[in-house]
Design an enzyme around this catalytic site. Structure first.
Site, PDB file in Angstrom:
ATOM      1  N   ASP A 145      27.780  19.300   3.452  1.00 58.00           N
ATOM      2  CA  ASP A 145      28.009  20.678   3.883  1.00 58.00           C
ATOM      3  C   ASP A 145      28.880  21.426   2.873  1.00 58.00           C
ATOM      4  O   ASP A 145      29.281  20.875   1.839  1.00 58.00           O
ATOM      5  CB  ASP A 145      28.646  20.664   5.277  1.00 58.00           C
ATOM      6  CG  ASP A 145      28.179  21.809   6.146  1.00 58.00           C
ATOM      7  OD1 ASP A 145      27.801  22.860   5.602  1.00 58.00           O
ATOM      8  OD2 ASP A 145      28.196  21.656   7.381  1.00 58.00           O
ATOM      9  N   ASP A 188      22.078  29.043   9.181  1.00 55.61           N
ATOM     10  CA  ASP A 188      21.795  28.097  10.256  1.00 55.61           C
ATOM     11  C   ASP A 188      20.687  28.585  11.179  1.00 55.61           C
ATOM     12  O   ASP A 188      20.613  29.757  11.533  1.00 55.61           O
ATOM     13  CB  ASP A 188      23.040  27.874  11.107  1.00 55.61           C
ATOM     14  CG  ASP A 188      24.164  27.219  10.339  1.00 55.61           C
ATOM     15  OD1 ASP A 188      25.315  27.350  10.779  1.00 55.61           O
ATOM     16  OD2 ASP A 188      23.894  26.598   9.302  1.00 55.61           O
TER      17      ASP A 188
END
Length: 569
Positions: free
Chosen positions: A195, A252
């Site tokens: 991430d 996302d």
């Protein structure tokens, strides 16, 4: 944890997650046992039937600029914990997913990775600076969980961030890359999702490259697939192939049609950057999480496959409904995604939100997706030449990968597509048709077969759903007259009393040529009565308890529900 996408480096530390919020779906249903016939669960039935479908071609060579670790020659497939469970992840949940992947047949379909997302670790490193698995969530450690997953023939994925902390606030890998890479390798990790939260202001490419080198130089020499989660910033697709095996191209995802559409628009433009060893990643699948309709779920899966995207599902797999299983387990659609040629589908046209995508396949076929972005049904058309097929004097075969109905065309490729729906064809030169062929007719909401009650042949016999068993009372022949004949062609599916109202029961009757015995298989997987215009419907099958053995079939207003979707098996 849904982050707000920002563009400046300074703001990236404020992002909260590379994953989507958790959503929830309902528990599955199954039928009662009966002495008169062999039984099985709805999900088990649908996946067993899907497993009998054709397998896909594998063995692609990596592209010249791919990360040289020999991994991800086709888009990775598996499951990730975040969309459904968020931080509420445990060893038991991971192991139950591994069990389900094997027992359901999804592992045999290619779903290999079981990925643990954020929140798996303790809040601080140990005295030697190493990451520590949360001893409550993972009492056997990551190594114990990996051993369990590996014993099932599967692979384990883990999560970290290229910052000082993960998106949920746990220790990040920035400054600890080699230590963490060594830990992952020693635990038996097969994939790292990396991430981008809480960074130090340096570029994502620089930080990801540092971890790439650490993974390549880990102390055990273990090959670890590297998944970059940069949210589509810094034009990651232009450099991702030299650093990772897959890279996020967008923000996302969430469990909504609007999110699906936005991500599709961003990812579909990037076909030139994908290939064996390195793939555009439009984020995890939301199929089965309950925020979208069955039609929308099926569109997401179709479009991800057409775009050669990683197929990483994010639902509560062990509690999947038969409808969800019918999507995730469709091997013909998976074959499009996993095709050895390694091409991402390109957008041929998109006028008015009516999209045509074409994906060349190994062996010369082309996968064609007709996607209707709009809310109302629309006809979408293209041609064999427009999607890259050569001229063919014998025409072209259109194999509908959801209904499995085959038709022949001289060159036009067209279908009426429901709002938010996708029709997916595998197109090849030559002719083929399902007319005159005999198949079981399987319902998507149940995974069960259309069935004449108790093998009876008397006119008026109830038509129902039952566990598929290959009996003559489940073998349907499609005729040129539009009939659905059973028992070798002696008796027909019939709308009782030639009625045309919703709720009319479907029964067995002597074939007589009446319009109440004529049926039209549609491109979206529905079957409509020619006389009534209504859909063949599993009564009450839009509810979890409505798909048990013995449920009557009827005519009902067409609504796109899974209980009105059928496929030839």
């Amino acid at each position: 944890m849904v982050r707000t996408l920002r563009t400046s480096r300074a703001s990236r530390a404020l992002r909260t997650s590379c994953a989507a919020r958790p959503e929830y779906d309902s528990a599955p249903t199954g039928g009662r046992k009966s002495a008169r016939r062999r039984t099985g669960t709805a999900v088990g039935t649908v996946l067993a039937l899907i497993a009998a479908s054709a397998a896909w071609v594998v063995g692609a060579a990596p592209s010249a600029d791919a990360l040289p670790n020999g991994l991800a020659l086709t888009p990775p497939m598996g499951w990730n914990s975040w969309n459904k469970f968020g931080c509420n992840i445990t060893e038991q949940k991971v192991e139950s997913v591994a069990d389900y992947l094997v027992s359901s047949g999804l592992a045999a379909s290619g779903y290999a990775y079981v990925d643990i997302d954020d929140c798996w670790m303790a809040g601080s490193r140990d005295a030697a600076g190493r990451l520590v698995p949360d001893p409550v969530k993972f009492p056997d450690g990551i190594s114990g969980t990996a051993a369990y997953v590996h014993a099932k023939g599967l692979k384990l994925g883990i999560y970290e961030s290229a910052g000082t902390k993960t998106c949920a606030g746990y220790p990040g890998s920035l400054g600890h890359e080699q230590t963490d890479a060594n830990s992952f390798a020693s635990w038996g990790v097969d994939l790292l999702k990396y991430d981008n939260c809480n960074d130090d202001g340096t570029s994502a490419q620089r930080r990801d490259t540092t971890m790439r080198d650490a993974l390549a130089n880990n102390s055990s020499g273990r090959a670890i697939l590297f998944s970059l989660c940069e949210w589509g910033v810094d034009n990651v697709w232009t450099w991702g192939a030299g650093v990772g095996n897959m890279w996020r191209t967008t923000g996302d995802i969430n469990d909504s049609y609007g999110s699906l559409l936005s991500i599709f628009h961003a990812n579909v433009k990037l076909a030139q950057y994908a290939g064996p060893g390195g793939w555009n990643d439009p984020d995890m699948l939301e199929v089965g999480n309950g925020g979208m309709s069955f039609t929308e779920d099926r569109s997401e899966f179709s479009l991800w496959a057409e775009m050669a995207a990683p197929l990483i599902t994010g639902n509560d797999l062990p509690n999947s409904s038969a409808a969800t299983a019918s999507i995730l387990g469709n091997r013909d659609v998976v074959a499009v995604d996993q095709d050895a040629l390694g091409k991402q589908g390109v957008q041929v046209s998109a006028a008015g939100g009516l999209d045509v995508l074409a994906k060349p396949l190994a062996g010369g076929d082309v996968s064609v997706a007709l996607f209707n972005e709009n809310s109302g049904a629309a006809t979408i058309s293209t041609t064999a030449s427009a999607v890259g097929l050569p001229a063919s004097s014998s025409g072209y075969s259109l194999d509908n990968l959801w209904s499995h109905v085959k038709t022949t065309t001289s060159g036009a490729i067209s279908a009426t597509v429901p709002g938010h729906g996708t029709v997916l064809f595998r197109v090849s030169t030559g002719s083929a048709t399902s007319t005159g062929t005999t198949h079981a007719l399987v319902g998507a909401s149940s995974g069960r077969c259309l069935d004449a009650y108790d093998n009876e042949t008397t006119p008026g016999t109830k038509i129902e759903i039952w566990d598929c068993n290959g009996g003559a009372n489940q073998k349907v022949t499609l005729t040129a007259a539009g009939e659905l004949r059973l028992y070798g062609g002696t008796q027909c599916l019939d709308a009782t009393g030639a009625a045309t109202t919703a709720g009319t029961k479907v029964e067995l009757w002597n074939c007589n040529g009446g319009t109440n015995q004529q049926w039209r298989p549609n491109a979206d997987g529905t079957v409509t009565g020619v006389q009534s215009g209504l859909c063949l419907d599993v009564t009450g099958g839009d509810q979890p308890a409505g798909n048990v053995n013995g449920t009557q079939l009827e005519l009902w207003n067409c609504n796109g529900g899974a209980n009105q979707q059928w496929r030839l098996s």
